[in-house]
Scaffold this motif. Structure first.
Motif, PDB file in Angstrom:
ATOM      1  N   TRP A 135       0.690  -1.153  -0.009  1.00 36.66           N
ATOM      2  CA  TRP A 135      -0.153  -0.139  -0.139  1.00 36.66           C
ATOM      3  C   TRP A 135       0.684   1.223  -0.023  1.00 36.66           C
ATOM      4  N   GLU A 136       0.677   2.129  -0.884  1.00 35.47           N
ATOM      5  CA  GLU A 136       1.404   3.259  -0.996  1.00 35.47           C
ATOM      6  C   GLU A 136       1.044   4.353   0.326  1.00 35.47           C
ATOM      7  N   ALA A 137       1.810   5.116   0.603  1.00 34.38           N
ATOM      8  CA  ALA A 137       1.279   5.944   1.915  1.00 34.38           C
ATOM      9  C   ALA A 137       0.092   6.821   1.679  1.00 34.38           C
ATOM     10  N   GLU A 138       0.176   7.418   0.345  1.00 29.54           N
ATOM     11  CA  GLU A 138      -1.010   8.310   0.008  1.00 29.54           C
ATOM     12  C   GLU A 138      -2.372   7.601   0.078  1.00 29.54           C
ATOM     13  N   THR A 139      -2.358   6.186  -0.403  1.00 31.43           N
ATOM     14  CA  THR A 139      -3.473   5.179  -0.163  1.00 31.43           C
ATOM     15  C   THR A 139      -3.702   5.111   1.143  1.00 31.43           C
ATOM     16  N   LEU A 140      -2.855   4.911   2.144  1.00 30.80           N
ATOM     17  CA  LEU A 140      -3.437   4.733   3.485  1.00 30.80           C
ATOM     18  C   LEU A 140      -3.844   6.023   4.158  1.00 30.80           C
ATOM     19  N   LYS A 141      -3.160   7.145   3.970  1.00 36.48           N
ATOM     20  CA  LYS A 141      -3.773   8.420   4.376  1.00 36.48           C
ATOM     21  C   LYS A 141      -4.817   8.887   3.970  1.00 36.48           C
ATOM     22  N   ARG A 142      -5.553   8.342   2.783  1.00 39.24           N
ATOM     23  CA  ARG A 142      -6.646   8.693   2.164  1.00 39.24           C
ATOM     24  C   ARG A 142      -7.768   7.860   2.991  1.00 39.24           C
ATOM     25  N   ALA A 143      -7.732   6.666   3.282  1.00 36.12           N
ATOM     26  CA  ALA A 143      -8.281   5.665   3.806  1.00 36.12           C
ATOM     27  C   ALA A 143      -8.398   6.228   5.555  1.00 36.12           C
ATOM     28  N   ILE A 144      -7.352   6.356   5.824  1.00 38.25           N
ATOM     29  CA  ILE A 144      -7.503   7.136   7.549  1.00 38.25           C
ATOM     30  C   ILE A 144      -8.281   8.060   7.458  1.00 38.25           C
ATOM     31  N   ALA A 145      -8.190   8.929   6.665  1.00 37.30           N
ATOM     32  CA  ALA A 145      -8.749  10.204   6.689  1.00 37.30           C
ATOM     33  C   ALA A 145     -10.320   9.873   6.543  1.00 37.30           C
ATOM     34  N   ARG A 148     -13.160   4.881   7.365  1.00 33.52           N
ATOM     35  CA  ARG A 148     -14.230   3.673   7.058  1.00 33.52           C
ATOM     36  C   ARG A 148     -13.555   2.389   7.258  1.00 33.52           C
ATOM     37  N   ALA A 149     -12.097   2.200   7.222  1.00 35.81           N
ATOM     38  CA  ALA A 149     -11.526   1.096   7.127  1.00 35.81           C
ATOM     39  C   ALA A 149     -10.484   1.059   8.514  1.00 35.81           C
TER      40      ALA A 149
END
Length: 392
Positions: A135-145, A148-149
């Motif tokens: 997972w790229e950092a930006e992908t996880l940052k969006r998911a955290i923001a 929902r995950a």
């Protein structure tokens, strides 16, 4: 855990289900080391020196040869005797180093299991060095923001390794049990999820631009406040360990290691290769505020363990320390700077989330490895050992 398939000299050979079994034999320490040094990388846990670190275990170097007698794979096997019986638990951490892309893994694993059975082993644990998802950092940052995950597995991965998925299918079909997925295994020993900062093909400016604003600000603050990062030596290990203990207490984790463990590791690894292990110290006003160990095999460099003081945190010694280690890794031609384990949680309310959040600031990748696998050679003793491990 290396990014390569750890395939050795067989990496470019076509997989064929009817190829004959590879011949397995015991290797001398030098043969084993020579093979590891020919590879782009392998885990530091598969270097011969790691056997010298593990007190209470005995180590054996094994190698696979092809039909022409060429060494094409290796394994550092650690043995631990079961209480009161002359039977052994065998552990191959982040290995073996074989061609995992081979379509017929039985050519490699069947000779291994036969050898271990003859040695009196009742169960085997190994950790194929294969990344499954990234997972790229930006992908996880969006998911955290988005909120929902709650776990990594709930977020679609940016990269999936089909070879690793096929290996998992082959292992299950052959009777191997996944250690951390409720399949009566003995649990993972090494981290299944790690954080890695890719360096290959990137300039230091590229790496710097990948940091988030907080990381860049903290590194600049460390520099402005006069934090000095230097390489330490054996005599500095006590202050490193003191800071590690402070950090464990502050952050609520316990690695279960002693000062003697790190002293033994430092001597054993550097005796094998002076570049294998280094100690870094971040000082302010002559006082060591943060310290960390760095390991190197081939083009893979790991941040292994680190700690920092509870005071003077405003001068950001940990960020200054990490930036110096990343710069040195880049200068040494490392393909990846591996920050080792992170948790699976994406829930900010869970304490372990803070470690992932800190590492995400570098702009790297969160990586899920295939995890560790058990093969019971004696099911009764395996179940007893499983019970013992879960209740100790």
């Amino acid at each position: 855990m290396p990014l390569t398939l750890s395939a050795g000299s067989t990496a470019d050979q076509p997989a064929h289900p009817h190829n004959p079994p590879q011949r397995l034999r015991t290797l001398s320490r030098q043969e084993h080391l020579d093979f590891i040094q020919r590879l782009p990388s392998a885990s530091f846990l598969q270097c011969p020196s790691w056997g010298d670190v593990k007190v209470g275990w005995t180590a054996e170097s094994l190698g696979w040869e092809d039909s022409e007698g060429n060494l094409v794979g290796s394994a550092l096997v650690l043995y631990r005797q079961a209480p009161k019986v002359k039977r052994y638990f065998a552990y191959i951490p982040e290995g073996p180093v074989i061609n995992w892309a081979d379509g017929d893994l039985s050519r490699w694993l069947d000779p291994l299991l036969a050898h271990l059975r003859e040695k009196g082993v009742f169960t085997v644990k190994m950790g194929p060095p294969l990344a499954v998802r990234r997972w790229e950092a930006e992908t996880l940052k969006r998911a955290i923001a988005a909120g929902r995950a709650k776990t990594l597995r709930e977020v679609p991965a940016d990269h999936i390794n089909d070879i690793a998925l096929r290996v998992a299918e082959q292992l299950r079909a052959a009777g191997w049990l996944h250690a951390s997925e409720g399949e009566s295994g003995t649990g993972d020993v090494q981290p299944r999820y790690v954080f890695q900062l890719p360096l290959a093909g990137r300039s230091l400016e590229d790496v710097w631009k990948g940091f988030n604003q907080q990381w860049r600000r903290n590194i600049k603050k460390a520099e402005k406040c006069g934090v000095e990062v230097v390489e330490g030596g054996y005599d500095d290990l006590p202050i490193f360990f003191e800071l590690l203990e402070i950090t464990q207490q502050r952050d609520g984790f316990n690695l279960g290691r002693t000062l003697k463990y790190y002293q033994r590791q430092y001597e054993a690894l550097r005796a094998e290769d002076p570049e294998r292990m280094k100690l870094y110290l971040a000082k302010h006003g002559g006082e060591v505020l943060a310290a960390a160990t760095m390991l190197k095999v081939g083009n893979h460099i790991w941040f292994q363990s680190g700690g920092s003081a509870n005071h003077k945190r405003e001068v950001r010694p940990s960020n200054g320390l990490q930036w110096r280690m990343i710069q040195d890794a880049h200068a040494q031609g490392a393909a990846v700077y591996d920050m080792r384990g992170v948790g699976e949680t994406l829930d900010p309310e869970v304490r372990k989330f803070g470690l992932l959040q800190f590492k995400l600031g570098t702009g790297g990748q969160t990586v899920e490895y295939l995890g560790e696998w058990d093969f019971p050679l004696n099911k009764l003793l395996h179940k007893a050992f499983d019970f013992y491990m879960s209740h100790r």
